[in-house]
Design a protein around this motif. Structure first.
Motif, short mmCIF file in Angstrom:
data_model
loop_
_atom_site.label_atom_id
_atom_site.label_comp_id
_atom_site.label_asym_id
_atom_site.label_seq_id
_atom_site.Cartn_x
_atom_site.Cartn_y
_atom_site.Cartn_z
N PRO A 9 -13.85 -24.02 -17.82
CA PRO A 9 -13.03 -24.91 -16.97
C PRO A 9 -13.12 -24.59 -15.49
O PRO A 9 -12.12 -24.25 -14.84
N LEU A 10 -14.32 -24.70 -14.91
CA LEU A 10 -14.49 -24.41 -13.49
C LEU A 10 -13.71 -25.38 -12.62
O LEU A 10 -13.20 -25.01 -11.57
N GLY A 11 -13.63 -26.64 -13.04
CA GLY A 11 -12.94 -27.63 -12.24
C GLY A 11 -11.44 -27.57 -12.39
O GLY A 11 -10.70 -27.62 -11.40
N SER A 12 -10.96 -27.40 -13.61
CA SER A 12 -9.52 -27.41 -13.86
C SER A 12 -8.86 -26.07 -13.61
O SER A 12 -7.64 -25.99 -13.49
N GLN A 18 -16.76 -28.66 -11.29
CA GLN A 18 -16.62 -29.52 -12.44
C GLN A 18 -16.70 -28.68 -13.71
O GLN A 18 -17.48 -27.73 -13.79
N ASP A 19 -15.89 -29.05 -14.71
CA ASP A 19 -15.90 -28.32 -15.97
C ASP A 19 -17.28 -28.38 -16.64
O ASP A 19 -18.00 -29.38 -16.52
N ILE A 20 -17.60 -27.31 -17.34
CA ILE A 20 -18.84 -27.21 -18.10
C ILE A 20 -18.49 -27.06 -19.58
O ILE A 20 -17.52 -26.39 -19.93
N LYS A 21 -19.28 -27.68 -20.42
CA LYS A 21 -19.05 -27.55 -21.86
C LYS A 21 -20.34 -27.12 -22.55
O LYS A 21 -21.42 -27.63 -22.25
N GLN A 75 -22.12 -30.93 -18.19
CA GLN A 75 -21.16 -30.82 -17.10
C GLN A 75 -20.48 -32.16 -16.89
O GLN A 75 -21.10 -33.22 -17.01
N LEU A 76 -19.18 -32.07 -16.58
CA LEU A 76 -18.38 -33.27 -16.38
C LEU A 76 -18.85 -34.01 -15.14
O LEU A 76 -18.97 -33.44 -14.06
#
Length: 450
Positions: free
Chosen positions: A104-107, A174-177, A198-199
């Motif tokens: 959760p880099l973005g959140s 942005q979140d990464i999954k 990535q989101l």
């Protein structure tokens, strides 16, 4: 494992469900396991684990260095739980090992510090660590014994077969999954397919695909151990399994034609001879007098080296140095080598054929040697050789050889070998470059910085 954390959570709105091949053919579709990667402590939450805590729970080891050694001794009692043959183990499906992991880099902005580069991109070395951790956890999901508190298996990374970048850059905001599952199984080995997204615009877009090979060993990590067979459930999964068989055959064929075993092909010999002729001094016409062609660099002048002391902090759950840490250090040295050689910031395109030949013991001196071994247009092929010695023993042993393909912002010089050994390195680099599955039309702004 890396000191990131994985937290089990409910299926979040907006996260895609497992790939189609992992949901078809089942009478009772399962909700995929989704974790969070986080640094430091998470808030107390029902059903939450740190990744190290989760893996320590599976293996039954301690966070404390001294207790860890004692716990590893206690794992000897699990030897009796190992299967005598693969036939005695229950078959598993690909969906049984499927995991989704959220970074959760973005959140969660406080997490970015560990992943941030000075160019405001994501550190690819950290991504390598996360992929290695995920691969191990996926294999434990495949081999788990519901009735057992601890796994009698020691699962370690044997090979990074391939990591290919897609046409997406990595933003630290942005979140990464990640997602992955076991795609092929031998008697004691497992191939793991992983993807990274990535989101972007409210949807997760593909960033990279990775194929790792893991091996199962006994409780003491001294000998091989059998793993559960894998049963494909539909044509898509059958194709994945078939591809795993082909990958195994390809690796065997590639190894059998290694330049350390057999002579170069006629075409490769011609390539080396032509390069030699291009370096002859036209004034002397002598075998001993060599000059560089325009816009070229001698291979011997493209080296960088580093040394790491392997402290207990970098150990994995089996009391050896974490493979992801080795990959990160090798990648960062390779990136610096490509940057120095090309004169501009390089972008990672592919990681290929990383073989973990020997484990690295805690307390070892780790010597890394990086060298440009092949170039073409904007591309730089870098080879990193890893070897260790103990503080008492000065004898060096090779542990890993890493292969990285970079793309520079501008066209790079040609690299020329001087010796026969360097010529073999050149041909080996050319072979790895030619095996790259990423299209050569990738733009530099589509790729990833360190």
């Amino acid at each position: 494992m890396r000191r990131a954390a994985l937290r089990l959570c409910a299926l979040s709105k907006g996260l895609p469900t497992p790939a189609r091949g992992l949901t078809q053919g089942s009478q009772e579709p399962q909700t995929p396991r989704i974790f969070h990667i986080r640094e430091g402590k998470t808030s107390i939450h029902m059903g939450s684990w740190h990744v190290q805590d989760k893996l320590r729970e599976i293996v039954g080891v301690s966070t404390n260095w001294r207790d860890h050694v004692k716990a590893m001794e206690e794992r000897k009692l699990l030897l009796s739980s190992l299967a005598d043959s693969q036939k005695s183990l229950s078959p598993r499906r690909m969906k049984d090992s499927y995991i989704e992991v959220l970074l959760p880099l973005g959140s969660e902005p406080e997490l970015r510090e560990k992943y941030l580069t000075v160019q405001n991109t994501v550190r690819f070395g950290r991504i390598l660590e996360d992929l290695d951790s995920l691969g191990v956890l996926i294999c434990y999901m495949h081999t788990r014994i519901p009735s057992a508190k601890m796994s009698p298996l020691s699962i370690v990374t044997a090979l990074v077969d391939k990591i290919d970048m897609r046409k997406k850059s990595l933003s630290p905001e942005q979140d990464i999954k990640f997602s992955g599952h076991v795609s092929w199984v031998g008697k004691t080995s497992m191939e793991v397919k992983m993807q990274m997204f990535q989101l972007h615009g409210g949807e997760f877009s593909p960033v990279l695909g990775a194929t790792f090979v893991m091996v199962a060993r006994d409780s003491e990590n001294k000998g091989p151990a059998f793993v559960n067979p894998l049963i494909p459930e539909n044509p898509e999964e059958e194709e994945l399994f078939k591809q795993g068989e082909l990958n195994k055959g390809r690796r065997v064929a590639f190894s059998s034609t290694s330049l350390l075993k057999v002579a170069p092909s006629a075409e490769e010999r011609t390539t080396i001879h032509d390069m030699f002729l291009n370096t002859l001094d036209p004034k002397t016409i002598s075998f001993q007098s060599r000059v560089l062609p325009p816009n070229a660099v001698w291979m011997e002048n493209s080296k960088l080296k580093s040394l790491e002391i392997c402290h207990p902090q970098e150990r994995n759950i089996f009391n050896r140095i974490f493979g992801g840490f080795l990959m990160r250090k090798a990648y960062e040295l390779a990136w610096a080598t490509a940057c120095s050689f090309g004169g501009s910031r390089p972008f990672i395109v592919a990681v290929d054929d990383i073989m973990f030949q020997k484990p690295v013991e805690i307390g070892s001196l780790l010597f890394l040697s990086s060298q440009v071994c092949f170039t073409q247009n904007n591309y730089i092929q870098v080879r990193v050789h890893s070897e260790v010695s103990s503080l008492q023993n000065k004898e060096h042993m090779t542990t890993n050889v890493f292969h990285f393909t970079f793309m520079s912002e501008k066209e790079v010089p040609l690299v020329f070998p001087k010796t026969y050994g360097e010529s073999m390195l050149y041909l080996d680099g050319q072979r790895h470059f030619n095996s790259m599955s990423v299209p050569v039309t990738l733009r530099k702004d589509d790729l990833v910085k360190p």
